[in-house]
Design a protein around this motif. Structure first.
Motif, PDB file in Angstrom:
ATOM      1  N   PRO A   7       0.848  -1.194   0.000  1.00 19.57           N
ATOM      2  CA  PRO A   7       0.000   0.000   0.000  1.00 19.57           C
ATOM      3  C   PRO A   7       0.882   1.242   0.000  1.00 19.57           C
ATOM      4  O   PRO A   7       2.105   1.153   0.186  1.00 19.57           O
ATOM      5  N   PHE A   8       0.287   2.394  -0.192  1.00 19.99           N
ATOM      6  CA  PHE A   8       1.001   3.669  -0.168  1.00 19.99           C
ATOM      7  C   PHE A   8       0.564   4.465   1.050  1.00 19.99           C
ATOM      8  O   PHE A   8      -0.618   4.504   1.380  1.00 19.99           O
ATOM      9  N   PHE A   9       1.516   5.112   1.689  1.00 15.61           N
ATOM     10  CA  PHE A   9       1.196   6.067   2.743  1.00 15.61           C
ATOM     11  C   PHE A   9       1.234   7.440   2.102  1.00 15.61           C
ATOM     12  O   PHE A   9       2.264   7.854   1.567  1.00 15.61           O
ATOM     13  N   VAL A  10       0.095   8.155   2.131  1.00 17.13           N
ATOM     14  CA  VAL A  10       0.011   9.491   1.545  1.00 17.13           C
ATOM     15  C   VAL A  10      -0.228  10.506   2.651  1.00 17.13           C
ATOM     16  O   VAL A  10      -0.913  10.221   3.633  1.00 17.13           O
ATOM     17  N   TYR A  11       0.368  11.687   2.507  1.00 14.28           N
ATOM     18  CA  TYR A  11       0.311  12.688   3.577  1.00 14.28           C
ATOM     19  C   TYR A  11       0.133  14.113   3.066  1.00 14.28           C
ATOM     20  O   TYR A  11       0.155  15.053   3.834  1.00 14.28           O
ATOM     21  N   GLY A  12      -0.063  14.277   1.766  1.00 14.20           N
ATOM     22  CA  GLY A  12      -0.144  15.626   1.198  1.00 14.20           C
ATOM     23  C   GLY A  12      -1.244  15.761   0.172  1.00 14.20           C
ATOM     24  O   GLY A  12      -2.420  15.547   0.464  1.00 14.20           O
ATOM     25  N   THR A  13      -0.864  16.082  -1.051  1.00 11.19           N
ATOM     26  CA  THR A  13      -1.840  16.424  -2.082  1.00 11.19           C
ATOM     27  C   THR A  13      -2.658  15.236  -2.584  1.00 11.19           C
ATOM     28  O   THR A  13      -3.617  15.427  -3.318  1.00 11.19           O
ATOM     29  N   SER A  30      -8.967   0.486  -0.420  1.00 15.31           N
ATOM     30  CA  SER A  30      -9.107   0.829   1.001  1.00 15.31           C
ATOM     31  C   SER A  30      -8.376   2.126   1.324  1.00 15.31           C
ATOM     32  O   SER A  30      -7.345   2.436   0.724  1.00 15.31           O
ATOM     33  N   TRP A  31      -8.953   2.875   2.257  1.00 10.31           N
ATOM     34  CA  TRP A  31      -8.359   4.090   2.821  1.00 10.31           C
ATOM     35  C   TRP A  31      -8.406   3.924   4.337  1.00 10.31           C
ATOM     36  O   TRP A  31      -9.463   3.635   4.885  1.00 10.31           O
ATOM     37  N   THR A  32      -7.282   4.110   5.007  1.00  8.35           N
ATOM     38  CA  THR A  32      -7.239   3.974   6.454  1.00  8.35           C
ATOM     39  C   THR A  32      -6.375   5.088   7.025  1.00  8.35           C
ATOM     40  O   THR A  32      -5.267   5.337   6.523  1.00  8.35           O
ATOM     41  N   GLY A  66      -4.716   1.327   0.037  1.00  9.60           N
ATOM     42  CA  GLY A  66      -4.593   0.044  -0.640  1.00  9.60           C
ATOM     43  C   GLY A  66      -5.108   0.180  -2.060  1.00  9.60           C
ATOM     44  O   GLY A  66      -6.220   0.655  -2.288  1.00  9.60           O
ATOM     45  N   ILE A  67      -4.294  -0.204  -3.008  1.00  7.67           N
ATOM     46  CA  ILE A  67      -4.629  -0.033  -4.427  1.00  7.67           C
ATOM     47  C   ILE A  67      -5.263  -1.311  -4.973  1.00  7.67           C
ATOM     48  O   ILE A  67      -4.796  -2.417  -4.672  1.00  7.67           O
ATOM     49  N   ALA A  68      -6.300  -1.164  -5.766  1.00  7.04           N
ATOM     50  CA  ALA A  68      -6.936  -2.313  -6.410  1.00  7.04           C
ATOM     51  C   ALA A  68      -5.905  -3.034  -7.282  1.00  7.04           C
ATOM     52  O   ALA A  68      -5.131  -2.400  -8.004  1.00  7.04           O
ATOM     53  N   GLU A  69      -5.886  -4.341  -7.199  1.00  9.39           N
ATOM     54  CA  GLU A  69      -4.879  -5.156  -7.902  1.00  9.39           C
ATOM     55  C   GLU A  69      -4.809  -4.828  -9.393  1.00  9.39           C
ATOM     56  O   GLU A  69      -3.732  -4.669  -9.951  1.00  9.39           O
ATOM     57  N   GLU A  70      -5.958  -4.704 -10.044  1.00  7.87           N
ATOM     58  CA  GLU A  70      -5.966  -4.464 -11.490  1.00  7.87           C
ATOM     59  C   GLU A  70      -5.431  -3.085 -11.869  1.00  7.87           C
ATOM     60  O   GLU A  70      -5.087  -2.843 -13.020  1.00  7.87           O
ATOM     61  N   SER A  71      -5.319  -2.184 -10.910  1.00  7.64           N
ATOM     62  CA  SER A  71      -4.832  -0.824 -11.168  1.00  7.64           C
ATOM     63  C   SER A  71      -3.418  -0.578 -10.649  1.00  7.64           C
ATOM     64  O   SER A  71      -2.861   0.492 -10.874  1.00  7.64           O
ATOM     65  N   GLU A 109       4.112  -2.532   6.383  1.00  2.81           N
ATOM     66  CA  GLU A 109       4.971  -1.847   5.432  1.00  2.81           C
ATOM     67  C   GLU A 109       4.152  -1.170   4.345  1.00  2.81           C
ATOM     68  O   GLU A 109       3.118  -1.692   3.917  1.00  2.81           O
ATOM     69  N   ALA A 110       4.659  -0.027   3.911  1.00  5.43           N
ATOM     70  CA  ALA A 110       4.016   0.726   2.837  1.00  5.43           C
ATOM     71  C   ALA A 110       5.079   1.486   2.065  1.00  5.43           C
ATOM     72  O   ALA A 110       6.188   1.720   2.564  1.00  5.43           O
ATOM     73  N   TRP A 111       4.739   1.875   0.863  1.00  6.78           N
ATOM     74  CA  TRP A 111       5.575   2.800   0.105  1.00  6.78           C
ATOM     75  C   TRP A 111       5.304   4.214   0.617  1.00  6.78           C
ATOM     76  O   TRP A 111       4.153   4.596   0.820  1.00  6.78           O
ATOM     77  N   VAL A 112       6.384   4.963   0.807  1.00 17.28           N
ATOM     78  CA  VAL A 112       6.302   6.355   1.243  1.00 17.28           C
ATOM     79  C   VAL A 112       7.269   7.153   0.379  1.00 17.28           C
ATOM     80  O   VAL A 112       8.398   6.707   0.127  1.00 17.28           O
TER      81      VAL A 112
END
Length: 139
Positions: A7-13, A30-32, A66-71, A109-112
């Motif tokens: 998943p990605f951790f996002v903190y801005g735009t 998913s968004w958490t 969390g990103i959809a697998e197909e995307s 773990e996530a991408w940041v």
């Protein structure tokens, strides 16, 4: 070698309600709410930069996406392009790194995207730190 599908951790735009959020529309499963421990947040020219905290006590607030697998492959390419990140290239503004973030399910773990090392050093020395590590709340 392909990047792991984290998943990605996002903190801005990319957060909900921010200007680049539409980049993720229809591609998220998913968004958490989550926190990136051991990091500080600095204000940039219209967007923030997260930097590893040398003291290890800082926290950045954001969301675990969390990103959809197909995307996934398209989203990874779009986010790398948005953050002007090219794996292994010198001069990246951000570096995409694996970090443990804490969300509803505990640590994972996530991408940041963190500021690159020279920029991080400059921000630590002279940047405008966002107290509390919450970019939308600081605006």
């Amino acid at each position: 070698m392909t990047a792991p599908r984290l998943p990605f951790f996002v903190y801005g735009t990319l957060l909900r309600g921010q200007r680049n959020h539409a980049l993720l529309a229809g591609r998220v499963r998913s968004w958490t709410a989550a926190v990136l421990p051991g990091a500080l947040l600095f204000d940039g020219p219209g967007y923030p930069f997260a930097v590893a905290d040398p003291a290890g006590r800082g926290r950045v607030r954001g969301e675990l996406v969390g990103i959809a697998e197909e995307s996934y492959d398209l989203v990874l390419a779009d986010l790398d392009r948005l953050e002007t990140y090219v794996p292994g290239a010198p001069g990246n503004l951000y570096e995409r790194v694996r970090r443990a973030v804490t969300g509803e399910r505990g640590a994972q773990e996530a991408w940041v995207y963190l500021a690159n090392e020279p920029l991080a050093a400059q921000l630590l020395a002279h940047g405008r730190r966002i107290d509390g590590g919450d970019w939308p709340a600081s605006r």
